[in-house]
Structure formats: C-alpha cells, structure tokens
Design an enzyme around this catalytic site. Sequence first.
Site, PDB file in Angstrom:
ATOM      1  N   CYS A  90       0.809  -1.223   0.000  1.00  0.00           N
ATOM      2  CA  CYS A  90       0.000   0.000   0.000  1.00  0.00           C
ATOM      3  C   CYS A  90       0.843   1.275   0.000  1.00  0.00           C
ATOM      4  O   CYS A  90       0.327   2.355  -0.278  1.00  0.00           O
ATOM      5  CB  CYS A  90      -0.946  -0.003   1.198  1.00  0.00           C
ATOM      6  N   HIS A 112      -3.468   7.122   1.294  1.00  0.00           N
ATOM      7  CA  HIS A 112      -3.845   5.780   0.864  1.00  0.00           C
ATOM      8  C   HIS A 112      -5.237   5.487   1.400  1.00  0.00           C
ATOM      9  O   HIS A 112      -5.539   5.712   2.573  1.00  0.00           O
ATOM     10  CB  HIS A 112      -2.830   4.769   1.400  1.00  0.00           C
ATOM     11  N   ASN A 138     -10.124  -0.409  -0.658  1.00  0.00           N
ATOM     12  CA  ASN A 138      -8.666  -0.375  -0.566  1.00  0.00           C
ATOM     13  C   ASN A 138      -8.082  -1.082  -1.785  1.00  0.00           C
ATOM     14  O   ASN A 138      -8.182  -2.296  -1.912  1.00  0.00           O
ATOM     15  CB  ASN A 138      -8.228  -1.063   0.730  1.00  0.00           C
TER      16      ASN A 138
END
Length: 332
Positions: A117, A258, A288
């Site tokens: 990520c 993020h 996500n």
Amino acid sequence: MVQHTKTGVALVGSGSAHLPIAVTNDDLSQVVETSDEWIATRTGIRQRYIATQQESLVSLATSAGTAALEMSNTQPTDVDLIILATSTPDDLFGSAAQVQANLGASHAVAFDLTAACSGFLFALVTAAQYMRTGVYKTVLVIGADVLSRWTDWSDRRTCVLFGDGAGAVVLKASDRDRLLGFDLRSDGTLNGCLNLPYQADSQALTSDKTVQKGTYQPVTMNGKEVYRFAVKRVPEIIEKALFHAGLSTDGIDWLLLHQANQRILDAVAERLNVPKDRVISNMGRHGNTSAASIPLALDEAVRDGRIKAGDVIASSGFGAGLSWGAAIFEWG
C-alpha cells in the site's frame, strides 16, 4: 547515458483504469455474515471493483498508463522509465516489461517495485531520484493491484476491504521542482500485522532431500494494530515531509492518503487540523486498492476539476512491511 539539464520534477498527467464489475456490500452479505450498514460504518466502503477473467494486472496497468500519457500529451516512445508499483503481478518475475511492450514505450526501461500500500509513493520518490540526477526526463509511475486474487472471501474481516484498480502519473523534467519534500520509513518488527504470505509444502525430491513447493496464501491483517500504526505514524511523517518542504498544513490545498479506511483518513485529518473538504476520498466506491489507491483518487480529482494546476498536495502511503511515507508535491 545522456545527462539532461532540467533536473526538477513536474507531475503533468494522470490516468486510471475503469473496471466494469462492482461488488456492493449487499453482494458481500450473500457471501459472509455482514451488512451494508456494518461495512460502511466501520470502513466507509459501499462497493469495490474486481477484475474480470479477461482482465489482468498488466491490462489494468496499461489502461492507466495510456490515460496518463494521453492527458500529458506524451508519446509512449518519449518515456524513459516505467516503474510499476504492485504486489500482485501476473508474473513473479515482474510485469512492468509487459506493460512497457503493451504501451509501445520501446525506449523505456521498466521494472516492478513492491511495497504494497506504500508502493505508489515509494515509486514516485524513486522516479524523482533518477530525474534529479539528470538521467531520465520522462517517467511513467503506475500503481496497480488485483487484490481479489488473494482475498479470502470467507473472511469478513478482510474481504470487505479490498478492491482492484490501477492509477498512473507522468513525471517530466522541469526547471522548477514540484516534488517539494518527502520522507519514507519502514519497520520490519511490525511485519506480521499485514501479510500475503508464502506457505511451503514439502515434496520429496530424492530419498533424502525435499523441495518446498507451496504457494501464496490469502491476505491476513491485524486490523486494530494497523489502525493504531496509521493514526500515529501518518500524521508524523506528513509533518516531517512538510518540514522538508518548508511548509505547514496551512500551505497545502489537499490531503491525499492511501485509501485504507475512512476512519483512518478522518483521524489523520483531525490530528493535522485539515478540514474535511480538503481531504480526497473515493473510499466509498473503490475500497482499498493497495498501490493503486493514491493515483486512482488523484486522477479522479484531477478529472473532475477539484485538483487544479498549482495545487499543493500532501500525500501519504502506508501499509505492509510495515512501511509508510509522505510526499508533498505541486500538481501540474
């Protein structure tokens, strides 16, 4: 290798892939014991997109890269370097070269960068170092992941979080450096909080020797620990990057994190005293998407007119490793 005189970095184009299949929270309630209200309240996610059988990591990355090149009026043959940030390549030997071939970027060197990520932000900073030395003048940075491949769809703690996606930006050499400041960190002592692990399966090779022929297992995550880590470390590293840039939070136009969990975005914004209307979030639609999340959200905000040329953006990626980083940059 030709040295170029312009050694600043300008972010001049963005792009993203468009996936046709959305999985809603109601869809997931047919798979695991959950509900739209339960997921949305805890994460801010209403749906996420998943790749079809015809799509691949390479095809998504190629689509995002193509869109970014078109926005920046850049010919593929003008690209010097492609960095593909991904943890879910089609080929463990790397997928960036396939993207390079698909784009027709015949003069570019291409490689994968894996930092989950945090990957896009790490790739952005890596690209800037090549440009600041004058080696490359046009770089395509792509963040792409197909997490649906590695999600345990029977685990309601993780399956509600992840989606597939790809986003990209084009960087060009400039007289004025628009990457104003950055800071990157890793802490391997926390590695066990978020993993997509290899699990070995011993097989006899000879009468007295074995080989380990296993495969990778679905994503596992300690959600509470990751939340605590992010809420503490992300504001700290953004403040450090702002210090390097000679700015305060009053000097930024947008906070772009993020897209892990809406509660994390809210907590970080509150700690930094950034108003909610200056926080970019597409969490509700995409979930996500790992390395894709920052460039995907950036591209949407550029294309809908929220982010304009000259806007200053504070961005932070965080996740597996555990790793985290922040970059302060001016768009356009």
